[in-house]
Design an enzyme around this catalytic site. Structure first.
Site, PDB file in Angstrom:
ATOM      1  N   TYR A 117       0.861  -1.185   0.000  1.00  0.00           N
ATOM      2  CA  TYR A 117       0.000   0.000   0.000  1.00  0.00           C
ATOM      3  C   TYR A 117       0.894   1.231   0.000  1.00  0.00           C
ATOM      4  CZ  TYR A 117      -3.495   3.418   1.555  1.00  0.00           C
ATOM      5  OH  TYR A 117      -4.330   4.513   1.664  1.00  0.00           O
ATOM      6  N   ASP A 166       9.340   2.670  -0.151  1.00  0.00           N
ATOM      7  CA  ASP A 166       8.293   3.365   0.601  1.00  0.00           C
ATOM      8  C   ASP A 166       8.433   2.959   2.065  1.00  0.00           C
ATOM      9  OD1 ASP A 166       6.093   4.421   1.781  1.00  0.00           O
ATOM     10  OD2 ASP A 166       4.620   3.497   0.444  1.00  0.00           O
ATOM     11  N   LYS A 208       4.249   9.060   8.796  1.00  0.00           N
ATOM     12  CA  LYS A 208       3.963   8.530  10.136  1.00  0.00           C
ATOM     13  C   LYS A 208       4.946   9.056  11.198  1.00  0.00           C
ATOM     14  CE  LYS A 208       0.993   5.007   8.334  1.00  0.00           C
ATOM     15  NZ  LYS A 208       1.053   4.318   7.078  1.00  0.00           N
TER      16      LYS A 208
HETATM   17  C1  LIG Z   1       0.395   4.787   5.685  1.00  0.00           C
HETATM   18  C2  LIG Z   1       1.153   4.498   4.457  1.00  0.00           C
HETATM   19  C3  LIG Z   1       1.046   5.327   3.313  1.00  0.00           C
HETATM   20  C4  LIG Z   1       0.038   6.440   3.215  1.00  0.00           C
HETATM   21  O1  LIG Z   1       0.276   7.454   4.128  1.00  0.00           O
HETATM   22  P1  LIG Z   1      -0.935   8.469   4.464  1.00  0.00           P
HETATM   23  O2  LIG Z   1      -0.289   9.460   5.378  1.00  0.00           O
HETATM   24  O3  LIG Z   1      -1.998   7.647   5.101  1.00  0.00           O
HETATM   25  O4  LIG Z   1      -1.381   9.080   3.197  1.00  0.00           O
HETATM   26  C5  LIG Z   1       1.880   5.077   2.250  1.00  0.00           C
HETATM   27  N1  LIG Z   1       2.761   4.070   2.276  1.00  0.00           N
HETATM   28  C6  LIG Z   1       2.883   3.238   3.335  1.00  0.00           C
HETATM   29  C7  LIG Z   1       3.896   2.155   3.310  1.00  0.00           C
HETATM   30  C8  LIG Z   1       2.067   3.421   4.445  1.00  0.00           C
HETATM   31  O5  LIG Z   1       2.170   2.578   5.481  1.00  0.00           O
END
Ligand SMILES: *Cc1c(COP(=O)(O)O)cnc(C)c1O
Length: 423
Positions: free
Chosen positions: A141, A234, A262
């Site tokens: 994701y 990511d 995060k």
């Molecule tokens: C949470 C997450 C996102 C998206 O971040 P948001 O701040 O919710 O838009 C993208 N990549 C990874 C790996 C994530 O865990």
């Protein structure tokens, strides 16, 4: 007002009563609790119930709720203005701090969400490589931008549709799907001749916790070098969660662009993408890849991020201590499941931990989907009843925070043992 009443009322005004789908508890068949406040490792709902929190705002709160250092930094920044739409010193400070830990990354651009970070990183990767094709992995994701919302994990999996309505075929035709931990599937994608970017969670956390194998990541690095593609890690979740350098500590691979989110915002809306010099110089205003944001780098988010990262880098043995707590939990999960004769897979990386109600080890999305989600839902309900707040989906990762006490761990252990007996 009860949790149920509050949730019903919210549903009148907000689709599904939530601002992010997984919060609706849809896949565990219960109603969410409505949070009144948090403190250290605890959440309190509006009925006054107390929970030990292993979601921690889906990752950011590595020091628990209401950490005084972060709180004070936010308050003093807020008193000087919430946003300027002009440069401030805190941006450079946070940039220097992050980059000092990732020597191969030379510049960083701050944005407000992980979605923005990955979307912008993809644009930049395409701009640099001059090729439109991207490879993403099933079950990873990367936020909810169009080209990445194909067979995505997290809420997208939880709700049973792996892709979204409203995403035109024209856009996703450039998104090639490969299988996590399977290099052959990646090589297959490269045959199209148009691959400019690979984006991957080096420690996948959005199909449940599924760390990539070393050979797999090594292979991705080699393929990108061979074909002139940009490798994006990511690390919105794993950055500052798995270790102070995210996946790098575990696999030693230097991606061309790394995305953060995060933890980097300490609970405020902040995310970033950082990259090698020759790539980052293509971003506007230096180069032709456009990306902007009204609230990007705003002083309050920067202050929270700085306080969070300063604390991370100045706390001795931070990740060792967090790992011990995560290990304690997965060990209890495993022994309790074994005792109850229920097949369970467990794993962890730093402060991230995961478990699958699955007979076999999970190394990709298809494996994860074979998990017993009904059993998971029952387990989740049993734990919630006992005051343990777990992510309401089999396809999410658990977290621990520094304030999680021995007493809370013992309470959690008891709840786990009792819950498995009740299954
Ligand atoms: C949470 C997450 C996102 C998206 O971040 P948001 O701040 O919710 O838009 C993208 N990549 C990874 C790996 C994530 O865990």
């Amino acid at each position: 007002m009860t949790n149920k009443q509050a949730f019903l009322e919210a549903q009148n005004y907000i689709p599904g009563g939530v601002d992010s789908p997984v919060r609706a508890f849809g896949s565990v068949g219960s109603d969410p609790v409505i949070i009144e406040h948090g403190e250290a490792e605890f959440l309190y709902d509006i009925e006054g119930n107390k929970y030990i929190d292993y979601v921690l705002s889906w990752g950011p709160l590595i020091f628990g709720h209401c950490d005084k250092d972060i709180e004070n930094a936010v308050i003093s920044a807020a008193k000087k203005g919430l946003s300027f739409g002009a440069p401030c010193l805190l941006e450079t400070k946070l940039a220097k701090l992050v980059l000092s830990k990732f020597p191969w990354l030379s510049q960083i651009r701050f944005v407000s969400s992980g979605t923005e970070a990955t979307m912008s990183a993809i644009r930049l990767g395409r701009g640099y490589s001059g090729k439109n094709g991207i490879i993403k992995f099933e079950g990873c994701y990367h936020g909810h931008s169009d080209s990445l919302l194909v067979k995505a994990g997290s809420g997208a999996t939880t709700f049973g549709y792996s892709s979204s309505l409203g995403v035109p075929e024209d856009i996703v035709k450039n998104t090639h799907l490969a299988i996590y931990n399977d290099l052959n599937s990646v090589e297959e994608c490269f045959k199209s001749g148009d691959i400019g970017v690979i984006i991957v969670e080096p420690i996948a956390g959005n199909m449940g916790l599924v760390p990539a194998k070393q050979e797999f990541l090594d292979g991705l690095r080699k393929l990108c070098d061979k074909f002139g593609a940009v490798l994006i890690f990511d690390e919105v979740m794993s950055g500052f969660r798995a270790s102070s350098t995210g996946s790098y500590e575990f696999n030693g691979i230097e991606a061309d662009i790394v995305t953060f989110g995060k933890v980097i915002g300490g609970g405020m809306p902040c995310a970033a993408y950082a990259g090698k010099a020759e790539i980052m110089k293509l971003i506007s205003p230096l180069g032709g890849v456009y990306q902007a944001g009204t609230l990007s780098g705003n002083p309050v988010a920067m202050a929270a991020g700085l306080a969070s990262l300063n604390k991370i880098y100045s706390t001795l043995n931070l990740y060792d201590e967090l790992s011990k707590k995560a290990k304690f939990i997965i060990d209890i999960l495993k022994t309790s499941a074994d005792g109850a004769g229920i097949p369970l897979q467990v794993d962890m990386r730093g402060s991230m931990w995961g478990y699958f109600f699955n007979e076999n080890p999970v190394s990709n999305y298809a494996d994860a989907l074979k998990s017993d989600t009904k059993m998971f839902a029952r387990f989740h309900g049993e734990m919630l009843k006992r005051g343990i707040y777990l992510a309401p989906s089999q396809f999410e990762t658990g977290f621990v925070c520094t304030t999680l006490s021995q007493n809370s761990l013992e309470l959690t252990a008891n709840a786990i043992k009792e819950s498995f007996k009740a299954l």
